[in-house]
Design an enzyme around this catalytic site. Structure first.
Site, short mmCIF file in Angstrom:
data_model
loop_
_atom_site.label_atom_id
_atom_site.label_comp_id
_atom_site.label_asym_id
_atom_site.label_seq_id
_atom_site.Cartn_x
_atom_site.Cartn_y
_atom_site.Cartn_z
CE LYS A 1 -3.77 2.50 2.62
NZ LYS A 1 -4.64 2.30 3.71
CE LYS B 1 -6.48 2.02 -0.83
NZ LYS B 1 -7.38 1.99 0.50
#
Length: 327
Positions: free
Chosen positions: A198, A251
């Site tokens: 992320k 992400k």
């Protein structure tokens, strides 16, 4: 060589193109994000995300039924609590908003998979993903004490009916802490979808409107990854796999397709890509201005994520994509 080889032969007819298509998107690939708020009868559109709403639990249940009827197998729940504090009480309390929403959805749509986002930023008064050193205004989260909060949150979400726990705070050791907490509480069969790679991304801007989770000071660069790093993503996934992750997430997705590919090549676990709020909002804004064909752009983007190696796609376009696929 030409003229013996003519690749256009296999492009001449729509049915033939379907037959030889290498990458196929289906509704089985989609997970739809939902934002739960206290109250009843609430459907508040997020200004920076047209078509996305903060919903009270009764409305969440209605959305869940629609999602299931469209053939989408899963939702992911984010919560916006009535009150926030430094202990993120709303994240782990048995009466937390995500816990109540998960229970309500599973009662009405038991076959819909409920993924619980296991993070703390929506629930802390300072907007960071864990405990902070007293007086520290840099946003540097205390790692190890935060693991206990994440463990409590995951167990509470599983007790409420969440089928999958998805920790997103990027704390060192968070998968191991959550796995041990779930196992000790009797949830050995509850899988973990780790936000393994992320990044500290500008693409999250509209999400922070939707989840009311913008940090009050500092930023999240001390725990989310630097956008320039790729090898580090592989280190993160190796650690998460060793700690017991069952699935891995990258992400954002659009600017990180190379990372999706690397993660897929480096592991044998299912890989999820999060088509985040900024990616969604750019498409929506351009479509609303008539600058692009929304359907074609969305479907091309989702296919791109799959071609890069994503097995699952978390996307705010999920309902529209499901309807277009039915056509």
């Amino acid at each position: 060589m030409f003229p013996t080889h003519r690749p256009r032969r296999l492009r001449a007819h729509s049915q033939l193109r379907r037959m030889v298509r290498e990458t196929v998107l289906t509704t089985n690939d989609l997970i739809y994000p939902l934002f739960a708020v206290p109250g009843e009868g609430i459907a508040h559109e997020v200004k920076s995300m047209p078509g996305v709403f903060q919903l009270s639990i009764d409305k969440i249940v209605e959305e869940a039924k629609e999602v299931y009827d469209l053939g989408i197998p899963a939702i992911i729940l984010f919560g916006i609590p009535a009150d926030k504090d430094v202990d993120a009480t709303g994240a782990w309390h048995d009466c937390g908003i995500v816990q109540k929403a998960a229970t309500a959805v599973k009662e009405v749509v038991p076959d819909l998979i409920v993924v619980a986002d296991t993070c703390l930023c929506e629930y802390t008064s300072h907007g960071h993903c864990g405990y902070l050193q007293v007086g520290d205004l840099t946003g540097r989260v205390l790692n190890d004490p935060t693991l206990e909060l994440l463990k409590k949150t995951a167990v509470s979400q599983a007790k409420a009916g969440a089928d999958i726990i998805a920790p997103s705070g990027m704390m060192d050791g968070f998968v191991q802490a959550i796995r041990s907490g779930l196992d000790e509480a009797g949830f050995q069969d509850t899988p973990i979808l780790s936000y393994a790679a992320k990044y500290a991304s500008a693409y999250y801007g509209p999400f922070r409107d939707a989840a009311d989770s913008a940090p009050q000071f500092g930023d999240r660069r001390t725990y989310q990854m630097d956008p320039g790093n790729a090898r580090e993503a592989l280190k993160e996934i190796d650690l998460d796999i060793a700690e017991g992750a069952d699935m891995l997430m990258v992400k954002p997705a659009l600017a990180y397709m190379d990372i999706i590919w690397r993660v897929k090549e480096a592991s044998n676990l299912p890989v999820a890509a999060y088509n985040v709020s900024g990616e969604y909002s750019m498409v929506k804004a351009a479509a609303l201005n008539g600058w692009i064909d929304e359907q074609r752009v969305v479907m091309e983007t989702l296919i791109g994520f799959k071609r890069a190696g994503a097995d699952l796609i978390l996307t705010y376009h999920a309902k529209d994509a499901a309807r277009w696929l039915q056509q």
